[in-house]
Structures are given as structure tokens and as C-alpha cells.
Design an enzyme around this catalytic site. Structure first.
Site, mmCIF file in Angstrom:
data_model
loop_
_atom_site.group_PDB
_atom_site.id
_atom_site.type_symbol
_atom_site.label_atom_id
_atom_site.label_comp_id
_atom_site.label_asym_id
_atom_site.label_seq_id
_atom_site.Cartn_x
_atom_site.Cartn_y
_atom_site.Cartn_z
ATOM 1 N N GLU A 56 0.805 -1.229 0.000
ATOM 2 C CA GLU A 56 0.000 0.000 0.000
ATOM 3 C C GLU A 56 0.834 1.273 0.000
ATOM 4 O O GLU A 56 0.473 2.253 -0.642
ATOM 5 C CB GLU A 56 -0.956 0.003 1.205
ATOM 6 C CG GLU A 56 -2.088 -0.988 1.057
ATOM 7 C CD GLU A 56 -3.113 -0.860 2.169
ATOM 8 O OE1 GLU A 56 -3.323 0.262 2.651
ATOM 9 O OE2 GLU A 56 -3.685 -1.889 2.547
ATOM 10 N N ASP A 79 -2.552 -4.506 3.191
ATOM 11 C CA ASP A 79 -2.752 -4.717 4.631
ATOM 12 C C ASP A 79 -3.688 -5.890 4.922
ATOM 13 O O ASP A 79 -4.607 -6.184 4.144
ATOM 14 C CB ASP A 79 -3.324 -3.444 5.264
ATOM 15 C CG ASP A 79 -2.266 -2.350 5.377
ATOM 16 O OD1 ASP A 79 -1.080 -2.657 5.211
ATOM 17 O OD2 ASP A 79 -2.642 -1.186 5.626
ATOM 18 N N ASP A 100 -6.435 -6.619 6.373
ATOM 19 C CA ASP A 100 -7.770 -6.326 6.883
ATOM 20 C C ASP A 100 -8.724 -6.164 5.705
ATOM 21 O O ASP A 100 -8.350 -6.388 4.548
ATOM 22 C CB ASP A 100 -7.773 -5.078 7.780
ATOM 23 C CG ASP A 100 -7.246 -3.841 7.056
ATOM 24 O OD1 ASP A 100 -7.026 -3.895 5.826
ATOM 25 O OD2 ASP A 100 -7.046 -2.805 7.720
ATOM 26 N N GLU A 152 -10.068 -3.486 4.286
ATOM 27 C CA GLU A 152 -9.662 -2.482 3.300
ATOM 28 C C GLU A 152 -8.495 -2.988 2.462
ATOM 29 O O GLU A 152 -8.438 -2.760 1.255
ATOM 30 C CB GLU A 152 -9.279 -1.178 4.010
ATOM 31 C CG GLU A 152 -10.440 -0.423 4.613
ATOM 32 C CD GLU A 152 -11.435 0.067 3.562
ATOM 33 O OE1 GLU A 152 -11.000 0.615 2.538
ATOM 34 O OE2 GLU A 152 -12.637 -0.118 3.771
ATOM 35 N N TYR A 183 0.564 -5.012 13.132
ATOM 36 C CA TYR A 183 -0.478 -4.232 12.467
ATOM 37 C C TYR A 183 -1.389 -3.579 13.500
ATOM 38 O O TYR A 183 -1.838 -4.222 14.447
ATOM 39 C CB TYR A 183 -1.292 -5.132 11.537
ATOM 40 C CG TYR A 183 -2.184 -4.362 10.598
ATOM 41 C CD1 TYR A 183 -1.665 -3.377 9.772
ATOM 42 C CD2 TYR A 183 -3.550 -4.617 10.544
ATOM 43 C CE1 TYR A 183 -2.480 -2.676 8.897
ATOM 44 C CE2 TYR A 183 -4.371 -3.924 9.674
ATOM 45 C CZ TYR A 183 -3.832 -2.951 8.860
ATOM 46 O OH TYR A 183 -4.637 -2.248 7.996
ATOM 47 N N ARG A 216 -4.397 -1.995 13.202
ATOM 48 C CA ARG A 216 -5.864 -1.977 13.083
ATOM 49 C C ARG A 216 -6.378 -3.364 13.423
ATOM 50 O O ARG A 216 -6.409 -4.257 12.582
ATOM 51 C CB ARG A 216 -6.295 -1.539 11.681
ATOM 52 C CG ARG A 216 -5.958 -0.091 11.394
ATOM 53 C CD ARG A 216 -6.465 0.371 10.041
ATOM 54 N NE ARG A 216 -6.168 1.784 9.832
ATOM 55 C CZ ARG A 216 -5.074 2.247 9.259
ATOM 56 N NH1 ARG A 216 -4.149 1.389 8.841
ATOM 57 N NH2 ARG A 216 -4.865 3.541 9.104
ATOM 58 N N HIS A 274 -6.673 -10.555 13.898
ATOM 59 C CA HIS A 274 -5.251 -10.276 13.983
ATOM 60 C C HIS A 274 -4.815 -10.243 15.436
ATOM 61 O O HIS A 274 -5.623 -10.166 16.352
ATOM 62 C CB HIS A 274 -4.937 -8.923 13.328
ATOM 63 C CG HIS A 274 -5.537 -8.761 11.976
ATOM 64 N ND1 HIS A 274 -5.231 -9.597 10.927
ATOM 65 C CD2 HIS A 274 -6.441 -7.873 11.503
ATOM 66 C CE1 HIS A 274 -5.915 -9.222 9.859
ATOM 67 N NE2 HIS A 274 -6.661 -8.190 10.193
#
Length: 889
Positions: free
Chosen positions: A8, A81, A83, A85, A304, A306, A351
Site C-alpha cells: 500500500e 494490509d 484487513d 480495506e 499491524y 488496526r 489479527h
């Protein structure tokens, strides 16, 4: 042959490229490469929720770079990432490449890693998987829902409540929580109560304090002593009693450590301990996750960020336990590892918790390589993770009852002492207003035995009042949203930012205070769309979205069910008139804007005309308070509570204006007035003979008291901008002025913002030069343009440096240092790649439109002259119909 990896961010790409070596090309997508176009019709419910996607210039550029890199490659690794998104970005990248037929003969794999370390990246590359389509469908459903709510509800707001910005699916619920908390505070009625404490000493003379708990043999409740008379009688009873130690209660307690951070708890604790907002916390955590240069090697310091999981990988737990045993002490290591489970509603725990990637990289070790915010946040994360695996703290708690001989008057003294600090040696959690505070480990009671006599030094009665619930801080609002189950870890920071950016709320002493605009929007939504701003409904919708990501629900069925009822609710408001909206808002917000007066007079009485009634009015630019006798009575005031208005504008401005005196040159009256948008000063009055000529006006700076402003200050404001003096180095004149966004200084075409506390009328040359220096640091003048002599400059922009001449700009090639660009290079860039600023294009468009409009008017006039005039009666009928329509509205 090289394979291609897409991540990203550029920082992450650089780090991962070092880990993977020359056999890979690692490129950044710079976030999403495409999105729904911001226009109606991008999501089409009538076409089974078909969605249109659009890529901006940056996204298209990145896709083109990926296509170029794929030539000759065997495999494309999508490593965005881990997740929802990130999964969506990978899907968008693959879809765009497929549309451009760039994946022929290329295998596409999805890889994820929870931390950016060499071992984690290489392990992920060795264990690829396919795209997670339930997760992608959950993204599509959430994106479609947010779009449909925003693009369907916002126009209703604009039409029915002018001046409103927009309405978001989750933001509106968060705003409602803030507004309802403010309403609770406003209606709160404090209750009086008293406490009696005694300063005592033991037989050995050691002092301590105790609080009265029983009187006349009865246990005292909070409000039993509710006035000074009762409190004084209780104080005297303590003062005249012969007191001794009646009972001693001892017990051992344990305090266990908190789990490592989730996104939510990290934002809460960073707010409480470090004073960092949610957005700043996430931005800093992103930097720690993507990697920090530690003496030539880039290392991701945390996992990570989030996540709503509180568990840690077994390897991480073992490493932390080894660190505790070796560096802190074997006594601080519990026999068994600690395992945590999330208590948050709808927690996915996909996660790990936020933890250091390498516990041996202590805060002290990496501190020289970190910024202040990075260092503080990393230390917080590191200590919390390590403490979560440490032994419990043990405390000895003591409660001593002091009583008279009949045990009818009893006082209690509490104390505790830490017998083993355990995890408290490393970390202590902070608390919100409504949380139970930590035990007072610092209070220790002196040694006492039952039946020991105690000596009274004095007894005090203290008055208290119950307090209203506190306003939400960023930490407590995030915690509340998590408890209810609205929003997700990745959305909390953006939700809070959007509310402030739309001027729906403001932060005052780090607490959210709803603005008048925010209260209006909430009142409107609760009145006409109550279900869709209901926290429980929004939480249940979040559960359905989670069911989609887990494969338990079909995403289009969820959308269809929501849209059927939502579109009907929107349709039901179509016939709402402005009067309907005003009546509903006036009834709901009347107590806020017109609180009862202490003298019992009508708070809605207009003191300007004496007969009108004040109420909520809607204008082109939003709502304000106005008189029912308009237009005869021109009284208006800004939309805020009357008490607040008096504090800011002054009681003398309730009639709309106050004469300060006459202008020293023209002799015209100088007045300070209250307008719908705040206080301003005015020179003279409008000329009835020349309606186009308007009197000179100037807004008062924020926090200026309308009752205390002087004639000289008003004349100074009306004469802005004022000349401060020449720049000591360039000789160019520097001016000070007051603009839309506050006070500023100006030198040529360079503007420098002043602090809100700077007085624009008295600011000196030194302060002005200092303010301009900050701006000039991001601007470098290259020289004069050969055609018109206007300066050619290179500036720092949001997306990189660029050169500018008048209204033309051109971006510098990537990697070009703005400090080495020459005038000749800038002129070439402007000639080959120069683009007009948007405002120039808008002006040109406006000019063209005006020309076309003029041509159309000329043509219409010619047609009109050829057409016989209609009867006057018909013209009167249209006018009557227009008046009737306005009256109905």
C-alpha cells in the site's frame, strides 16, 4: 526474471524490497487505486446494487507502473494490509489489471503479514492464498451502505436544513451520542450533600483521617446529610464523642495486568496518557508498523495497528516471558503464560493485538532513531505488551472503624499498601471520568489495635454537589462506540475527524462540545430518520456486515433489506416543508437556544422591537435566531444558547447594535452589531439613493467582547489591512489583515497565518517576519518570468513540490529536490506540463457561462419583441401562484 509485489505505501515497499532482494519488484498502490465516483448513480439499487468504479490520475499512474513491471513476470503477489480495506485494495488492483488484460499467463497470489519483519515477510511469501471474497463482499456492502446513506440523506439535509454539510451512516450516530450527552448535562439538576471527616491520631501520635459513615446507629446514605444544619449537627456529634478503634479488617487483594492493545484501547490510552488524538495516534502507529531506519536497516517496530484482537502469537509470548525473567526478574514471571479474549462487542480477533515485533528492541534502544511522538507511542505499546505477561500485583488493604462507646457514631479509615508491585513496576493503566479509579496505593494507615484510644484534632463538614456526566473525550467516545458496537477499529479516527471538519463539534479542553449546527443536524435526523441514527440499529447492521465477512450472510440481501425501508423513509420526507422542519427543530431545541431566565421573563421575547417572538429561522447559509416581526424588525443573533451569546456579545447587543462613536475623518457613526454569523463593526449607514453602495464592515476577531471594544479598535479594524513596515532583508512591505480564517500577515503574494491570540491591530515587525518565515520555508523564489516579470516560485505541496507562475503550476518530477531547481528548469516545466489552478479554471468557466447567458438573454429579448404580450391578468395569476406556493412552504 522478477516477480511483482504490490503493497500500500512507498515506505513499506522500500522495507519489503530489502527483505526480498533482487528477485522481486515491490511497488506501492498508494492506498485505493479506484473508488466510487462522487456522484449520484454510482451505486444502483434498481440494478441489483451494481457499482461503478473510477480511478483518479494517481491510481491510473500506479496501475500503469504495475503493468510495466509485470512484463516478463511469472507471479503477482498482492501484499496489501491484512484487513478488509487491504483485501479490497488487492481486489481492485487485480480487477483493473484484468480489465486491461495485463494478467495473461501471470499467477496472482494474496499474501498477508501481521508485522513487517524479515521472517514474517518471507514466511508470508512462502504461504500465499487466494483473495478472501467474503471479506471483499463485506467491503462492498459497507461501501455501498455508506454511499447510499450519504448520497441519499445529504441532499435531504441540504434542501430541508440549509447550511448543513452532510450525513454519514456512523458519523451521525457518533454525533447523536455527543449531542445527547450535552442535553443530559443541560437538564442535570445538582443535588447537595455533605460529608464529615475527622483528623485523628493514634496513641503513639501518628495522624490519619477518617470519614463519618454511621450516625445515631444508622448508616449514612449519600444524601442523608443534605444541608448545612444536618451537617453541622453531625460534625458536633463527632467532635463531642470519645472515639476508639472499634474494628480492623485486613484482606489481601490482587490486581491483574490489562491485555495488550487493540486499536480502540491504544487510541484511548494514547489520548489519556500522551494527549494524542486518534488520528495522530494512528498516523504515528502506521510509521512504527511500516518501518524505522535503525542505523541503516529499516525495521517494522510494531504489529499491524488496526485490530480488535487481544491475543499474541506464541513466539511473541515466549520472547516476552524470556525478557521478563532475564531483565526484570524471575519473581515477576507468572508460572503460566497469560491468554486474553476480547470483551468488545462484535470483536473479530482476526489479527494479533498491537505489540512490539521484537521485545529486545526496548524503548531506550530505539529512542535515538525515533521522533518524540514515535518514541512515546512505542514506549506505551512496548510496556503494555510486556506488562500483560507479568505477575499480578498484591496489596494489603486495611479498613479501620473508629467509634464511640455505644458504636452509634462510626467513622471509617481506609488504606492499602503494595506488598508486591508485579506488573505495576512497568505499567499502570489510566482511567476515564466514569471508571473506578485505581486503588490509592500511596495511602498507608499507622499501626493500630482494637480498643486503642484515638485523639481528635478537628472535625470538618464539607459541602458537595452531584456532578453531571462528563462530556466525551476522544478516549471515552471511542470506548463508548466500541461498547455499543458501531464503527470498526479502522474508522474511529476518521469519524472523529469528520465531525470536527464539518463544524458539527468542537474540542474544548479536550472534550467534545456540539456546535449549534451539529445539534440542528442531530435534531433533524432524530425527528425524521430516528431509526437510522439509532445506536442499536447501527450496531445490528454492523453485526450483519460481520456476518457477510464470515460467509454467514449474502451481501446483496443485506443491502436490499436496508434499502427497502431506508428509501421509503427518505420518500416520506419529500413533502416536508421548511415550516414543518422549523417547527420540529424549534420544539426540540427551544430549551437549548432559549433557556429559562432567572427573573421569570419570556426568553423568546424580542428586546429590539418589544413585541416580536424569537425563534429559529433558516436562511440561505444556515440557521439563525430571528424575530417574528421580520422584516419590520431586523433583529438576528447567531445560533447559540442565549447565555452563551450574552457572554460573547454582551448584553448591550441584544437590541442588535451599539454606537461606539464617530469616525475621526468622515464623522460617520461607528457601530458594533450582532449579525447571524457573529459580531462586526460598521462605518455609517446604507445610502437609500444608492442601493449598490454598502457601508464598510469588518468582522470582530474571535473571543472579542462586543461590550468592551473601543472606537479606536473599531476604526483600526475598518482600516485593515494595515502596513506594518518593510521586511528587514528584502525591503518589501508587510501588511497585517483579518481574513476568513483569522489574522494574517502578507508580503507580496506570500501569506503567513497568525495565532488566534495575536492582535492584528498591534502586531509588530518582528512577529510578522517570524510568521512569514515559517511560510517562506516552504517557498523558494527562482526569479522573474521573462514575459511579465512576475515571480516564478517552487513550493512544497501536499503531494510533493511544484513550480508556480501566477496561476500556472507544474509538478516537479519525482525525486527532484526543490532546493536545486533552476529558473530555466522551472520555465521548461511550466511550458510543457503547466496547468491552471482550479480557481482560474472556475473563473474562466464562470466567464464563459456569463457570456453564454448574455447571448441567451439577447436572443430571448429578440424573441420576446416578436411575440405579442400576454394579458396582465395572466401575469398577475402567476405572481399570485408564486406567493401562494411560498406561503405554503
Amino acid at each position: 526474471m522478477t516477480d511483482v509485489v504490490v503493497v500500500e505505501s512507498p515506505a513499506k515497499a522500500k522495507t519489503i524490497n530489502k527483505y526480498l532482494g533482487d528477485g522481486y519488484i515491490v511497488l506501492a498502490s498508494f492506498g485505493h487505486v479506484r473508488d466510487l465516483p462522487p456522484k449520484d448513480g454510482s451505486v444502483r439499487p434498481d440494478e441489483n446494487f451494481a457499482m461503478s468504479w473510477q480511478s483518479d490520475e494517481r491510481g491510473s499512474k500506479q496501475i500503469a507502473a504495475i503493468i510495466k513491471a509485470l512484463r516478463g513476470a511469472d507471479t503477482l503477489y498482492l501484499a496489501t494490509d491484512p484487513d478488509r480495506e487491504g483485501e479490497a485494495i488487492s481486489w481492485h488492483v487485480r480487477s483493473m489489471l484484468e480489465e486491461k488484460k495485463a494478467l495473461k499467463g501471470i499467477e496472482v497470489q494474496r499474501v498477508t503479514f501481521n508485522e513487517i519483519t524479515k521472517s514474517a515477510v518471507r514466511h508470508a511469501m512462502a504461504h500465499p492464498r487466494d483473495l478472501d471474497f467474503p471479506l471483499i463482499e463485506a467491503y462492498l456492502a459497507r461501501r455501498a451502505l455508506d454511499y447510499l446513506v450519504g448520497f441519499t440523506l445529504s441532499p435531504v439535509l441540504w434542501r430541508k436544513l440549509p447550511g448543513s454539510r452532510s450525513a454519514g451512516r456512523v458519523q451521525s450516530v457518533a454525533l447523536r451520542l455527543i449531542c445527547e450527552r450535552e442535553a443530559e448535562i443541560e437538564v442535570f439538576q445538582p443535588r447537595e450533600y455533605w460529608t464529615v471527616t475527622a483528623a485523628l491520631s493514634t496513641v503513639s501520635g501518628a495522624p490519619f483521617t477518617a470519614r463519618l459513615t454511621h450516625l445515631d446507629g444508622k448508616k449514612l446514605d449519600q444524601f442523608d446529610l443534605n444541608n448545612a444544619v444536618l451537617a453541622e449537627a453531625a460534625r458536633k456529634a463527632v467532635e463531642t464523642a470519645t472515639l476508639s478503634v472499634h474494628a480492623i479488617e485486613r484482606r489481601k487483594t490482587r490486581r491483574n495486568p490489562q491485555p495488550p492493545f487493540t486499536t480502540s484501547t491504544l487510541q484511548q490510552e494514547a489520548s489519556r496518557k500522551l494527549g494524542m488524538g486518534a488520528q495522530a495516534t494512528m498516523r504515528t502507529a502506521q510509521q512504527l508498523y511500516e518501518g524505522i531506519d535503525l542505523g541503516g536497516e529499516t525495521v517494522g517496530l510494531i504489529t499491524y495497528m488496526r485490530t480488535d484482537g487481544v491475543q499474541m502469537a506464541a513466539e511473541a509470548i515466549n520472547a516476552i516471558r524470556q525478557h521478563i525473567s532475564k531483565d526484570i526478574g524471575a519473581d515477576y514471571l507468572p508460572e503460566q503464560p497469560r491468554h486474553y479474549a476480547s470483551k468488545a462487542k462484535n470483536a473479530q480477533e482476526a489479527h494479533e493485538a498491537v505489540r512490539p515485533t521484537n521485545v529486545s528492541l526496548s524503548p531506550a534502544t530505539v529512542a535515538p532513531h525515533l521522533t518524540s511522538d514515535q518514541r512515546r507511542l512505542y514506549e506505551l505499546i512496548w510496556k503494555r505488551a510486556v506488562a500483560s505477561q507479568m505477575a499480578s500485583a498484591t496489596l494489603d488493604q486495611v479498613a479501620v472503624d473508629i467509634a464511640d462507646h455505644s458504636a452509634k457514631t462510626i467513622l471509617r479509615a481506609n488504606g492499602s499498601v503494595i506488598t508486591f508491585d508485579g506488573f505495576l513496576r512497568l505499567y499502570t493503566e489510566s482511567y476515564d471520568d466514569n471508571d473506578k479509579a485505581a486503588d490509592d496505593e500511596s495511602r498507608m494507615l499507622p499501626a493500630m489495635q482494637e480498643r486503642d484510644k484515638t485523639a481528635l484534632s478537628n472535625a470538618d463538614a464539607e459541602q458537595h454537589f452531584t456532578q453531571p456526566p462528563p462530556r466525551f473525550s476522544e478516549a471515552s467516545l471511542v470506548k463508548k462506540m466500541e461498547e455499543i458496537g458501531i464503527g470498526r477499529p479502522s474508522t474511529y479516527a476518521s469519524i472523529l475527524t469528520v465531525l470536527r471538519d464539518r463544524n458539527y463539534v468542537m474540542l474544548e479542553n479536550k472534550r467534545f462540545v456540539p456546535e449549534a449546527r451539529g445539534r440542528l443536524v442531530t435534531a433533524f435526523l432524530v425527528s425524521f430518520f430516528e431509526r437510522y441514527v439509532d445506536p442499536q440499529f447501527t450496531a445490528s447492521l454492523e453485526e450483519l456486515l460481520d456476518d457477510i465477512s464470515d460467509g454467514r450472510a449474502e451481501w446483496k440481501e443485506v443491502l436490499s433489506s436496508f434499502w427497502a425501508s431506508f428509501s421509503k423513509a427518505v420518500e416520506d420526507t419529500r413533502e416536508l416543508t421548511i415550516t414543518d422542519v422549523l417547527n420540529a427543530l424549534d420544539a426540540d431545541l427551544g430549551p437549548f437556544f432559549f433557556p429559562p431566565r432567572t427573573d421569570g421573563s419570556d426568553p423568546r421575547h424580542c428586546t429590539s422591537c418589544g413585541t416580536g417572538r424569537l425563534g429559529l429561522k433558516l436562511g440561505r447559509y444556515g440557521a439563525f435566531i430571528g424575530c417574528s416581526n421580520y422584516p419590520e424588525c431586523q433583529f438576528t443573533r447567531r445560533l447559540s444558547a442565549e447565555s452563551a451569546e450574552e457572554g460573547e456579545g454582551g448584553a448591550a447587543l441584544k437590541d442588535g447594535m451599539k454606537i461606539l462613536g464617530q469616525h475621526p475623518v468622515t464623522g460617520e457613526d461607528i457601530t458594533v452589531r450582532q449579525g447571524p454569523w457573529g459580531l462586526y463593526v460598521q462605518q455609517g449607514e446604507p445610502d437609500p439613493a444608492d442601493k449598490k453602495a454598502k457601508p464598510r464592515r469588518a468582522s470582530l476577531p474571535k473571543n472579542t467582547d462586543g461590550d468592551k471594544i473601543t472606537l479606536d479598535q473599531a476604526v483600526g479594524l475598518l482600516s485593515l489591512p494595515r502596513l506594518i513596515g518593510p521586511h528587514p532583508e528584502t525591503g518589501e512591505p508587510i501588511e497585517a489583515g483579518l481574513g476568513r480564517f483569522g489574522p494574517y500577515v502578507k508580503m507580496g503574494k506570500v501569506f503567513g497565518s497568525l495565532d488566534k491570540d495575536d492582535d492584528v491591530l498591534t502586531i509588530g515587525l518582528n512577529r510578522a517576519v517570524d510568521a512569514l518565515a515559517k511560510k517562506l520555508a516552504s517557498i523558494r523564489t527562482l526569479g522573474a518570468h521573462p514575459k511579465d516579470g512576475e515571480p516564478v516560485m517552487v513550493r512544497k505541496g501536499r503531494f510533493g513540490p511544484y513550480v508556480q507562475h501566477d496561476q500556472m503550476v507544474a509538478t516537479l518530477p519525482r525525486g527532484t529536490d526543490m532546493d536545486v531547481v533552476t529558473l530555466e528548469e522551472a520555465l521548461t516545466l511550466l511550458t510543457e506540463k503547466g496547468k491552471p489552478l482550479k480557481k482560474k479554471a472556475t473563473a474562466t468557466k464562470k466567464k464563459t457561462t456569463t457570456k453564454k447567458t448574455a447571448e441567451k438573454k439577447t436572443k430571448d429579448t429578440e424573441e420576446k419583441e416578436k411575440t405579442p404580450k400576454k394579458a396582465p391578468a395572466a401575469k398577475k395569476t402567476r405572481a399570485t401562484a408564486t406567493r401562494k406556493k411560498k406561503a405554503e412552504e
